[in-house]
Design an enzyme around this catalytic site. Structure first.
Site, short mmCIF file in Angstrom:
data_model
loop_
_atom_site.label_atom_id
_atom_site.label_comp_id
_atom_site.label_asym_id
_atom_site.label_seq_id
_atom_site.Cartn_x
_atom_site.Cartn_y
_atom_site.Cartn_z
N PRO A 1 0.75 -1.36 -0.08
CA PRO A 1 -0.09 0.00 0.13
C PRO A 1 0.81 1.10 -0.02
O PRO A 1 1.29 1.72 1.07
CB PRO A 1 -0.82 -0.17 1.35
CG PRO A 1 -0.38 -1.15 2.16
CD PRO A 1 0.69 -1.81 1.25
N GLU A 2 1.01 1.79 -0.96
CA GLU A 2 1.26 3.38 -1.32
C GLU A 2 0.29 4.02 -1.59
O GLU A 2 -0.98 3.19 -1.61
CB GLU A 2 2.54 3.27 -2.15
CG GLU A 2 3.96 2.82 -1.64
CD GLU A 2 4.96 2.79 -2.43
OE1 GLU A 2 5.37 4.18 -3.01
OE2 GLU A 2 5.89 2.00 -2.30
N HIS B 1 -5.64 -13.87 9.63
CA HIS B 1 -4.95 -12.66 9.30
C HIS B 1 -6.04 -11.46 9.07
O HIS B 1 -5.58 -10.23 8.57
CB HIS B 1 -3.76 -12.51 8.39
CG HIS B 1 -2.83 -13.55 8.68
ND1 HIS B 1 -2.06 -13.46 9.77
CD2 HIS B 1 -2.27 -14.50 7.83
CE1 HIS B 1 -1.10 -14.29 9.74
NE2 HIS B 1 -0.96 -15.03 8.74
N ARG C 1 1.11 -8.84 9.04
CA ARG C 1 1.82 -8.07 9.91
C ARG C 1 1.33 -7.06 11.08
O ARG C 1 1.97 -6.64 11.73
CB ARG C 1 2.92 -7.30 8.98
CG ARG C 1 3.76 -8.18 8.15
CD ARG C 1 4.79 -7.42 7.51
NE ARG C 1 5.84 -6.77 8.16
CZ ARG C 1 6.87 -5.93 7.63
NH1 ARG C 1 7.06 -5.84 6.54
NH2 ARG C 1 7.87 -5.63 8.41
#
Length: 264
Positions: free
Chosen positions: A2-3, A89, A107
DNA sequence: ATTCTCACCTGCGGGC
DNA sequence: TGCCCGCAGGTGAGAA
């Protein structure tokens, strides 16, 4: 993933469907970067007005307050009428009468944070110091040049900091600097008008193209940033001059550049 | 003030 | 194969 482009493509992928929806429930998985800041029960009954984006943050505007979402390093959102049971997740589900929004984030650097109104302290903490939006009219060349002159940091680190301009992450910073023919290690204040102008245009161009590619590829971000000029190409020939692409570490992050096209 | 380092967490690929 | 290491697209907190 994700940018800014990935976040924007994500936003566009569900905004039209979730706008106007009524929240019927929510659930949390393992802890994310910050606590939600309210009970999931209290979200039920709220209506979703729309989805905005500021930098890499998504703002779910509700009829009462808002939810701030961030995808961190590994997050992704999906929205569908009904999603299968959550996996290990999947850490946030928002159930609405129009469909289910789910944050998947292995993460867990991502976040979902409740803000009671537009003046909540948490909004100021997260968004208060963000720089210009590169895809908006707000992205002034004059302000960009002034910001470069005011910084002793390397241009790569200045871009990643997001205080001058938002949304440029580790991949697109390397790509934009390649397009502008500026070495990532160059001190920002040493960038003159001509190069500053090239960089300003390159940032916009790289991000716009990625949004377009992401939009047409939809949900396949890999394909969108797969054909990079320098990122991840250490040792491979430069697409312009065939010189092997070099890599340097800047503050625990990798930067890639062509030693010839991007002279110091 | 700025600038820099660290920390958060999980998974994956490479080397031994 | 299995283990250990380093690395991965972000960014706030706290130290220099």
């Amino acid at each position: 993933m994700p940018e800014l482009p990935e976040v924007e493509v994500t936003r566009r992928s569900f905004e039209g469907r979730i706008a106007g929806a009524r929240i019927v429930g929510a659930s949390l998985g393992k802890p994310l970067r910050w606590p939600l800041g309210c009970s999931v029960e209290s979200l039920a009954g709220r209506r979703v007005l729309g989805v905005d984006r500021r930098g890499k943050y998504l703002l779910l505007r509700l009829d009462q307050g808002l939810l701030v979402l961030h995808l961190g390093m590994s997050g992704s959102l999906s929205f569908a009428p009904a999603l299968p049971a959550g996996g290990p997740h999947d850490h946030f589900d928002l159930l609405t009468d129009a469909g289910q929004l789910r944050l998947h984030d292995p993460r867990r650097f991502g976040a979902v944070v409740w803000a009671p109104d537009d003046h909540a302290p948490v909004l100021d903490k997260l968004l208060g110091r963000l720089g210009m939006e590169p895809l908006a009219d707000d992205f002034s060349l004059a302000a960009f040049k002034a910001g470069l002159k005011a910084s002793r940091a390397s241009i790569k680190r200045l871009l990643l900091a997001g205080r001058l301009v938002v949304g440029v992450g580790n991949i697109y910073a390397s790509e934009a600097l390649f397009l502008a023919r500026i070495r990532p290690t160059t001190q920002a204040r040493r960038i003159g008008p001509a190069r500053a102008e090239r960089l300003h245009a390159a940032i916009r161009s790289v991000l716009e193209q990625a949004v377009t590619a992401g939009g047409s590829t939809l949900r396949d971000f890999q394909a969108a940033d797969g054909r990079s000029d320098v990122y991840g190409r250490e040792g491979a020939p430069c697409h312009t001059c065939s010189t092997p692409i070099a890599m340097v570490r800047q503050g625990q992050r990798s930067s890639f550049f062509c030693p010839v096209c991007q002279r110091p």
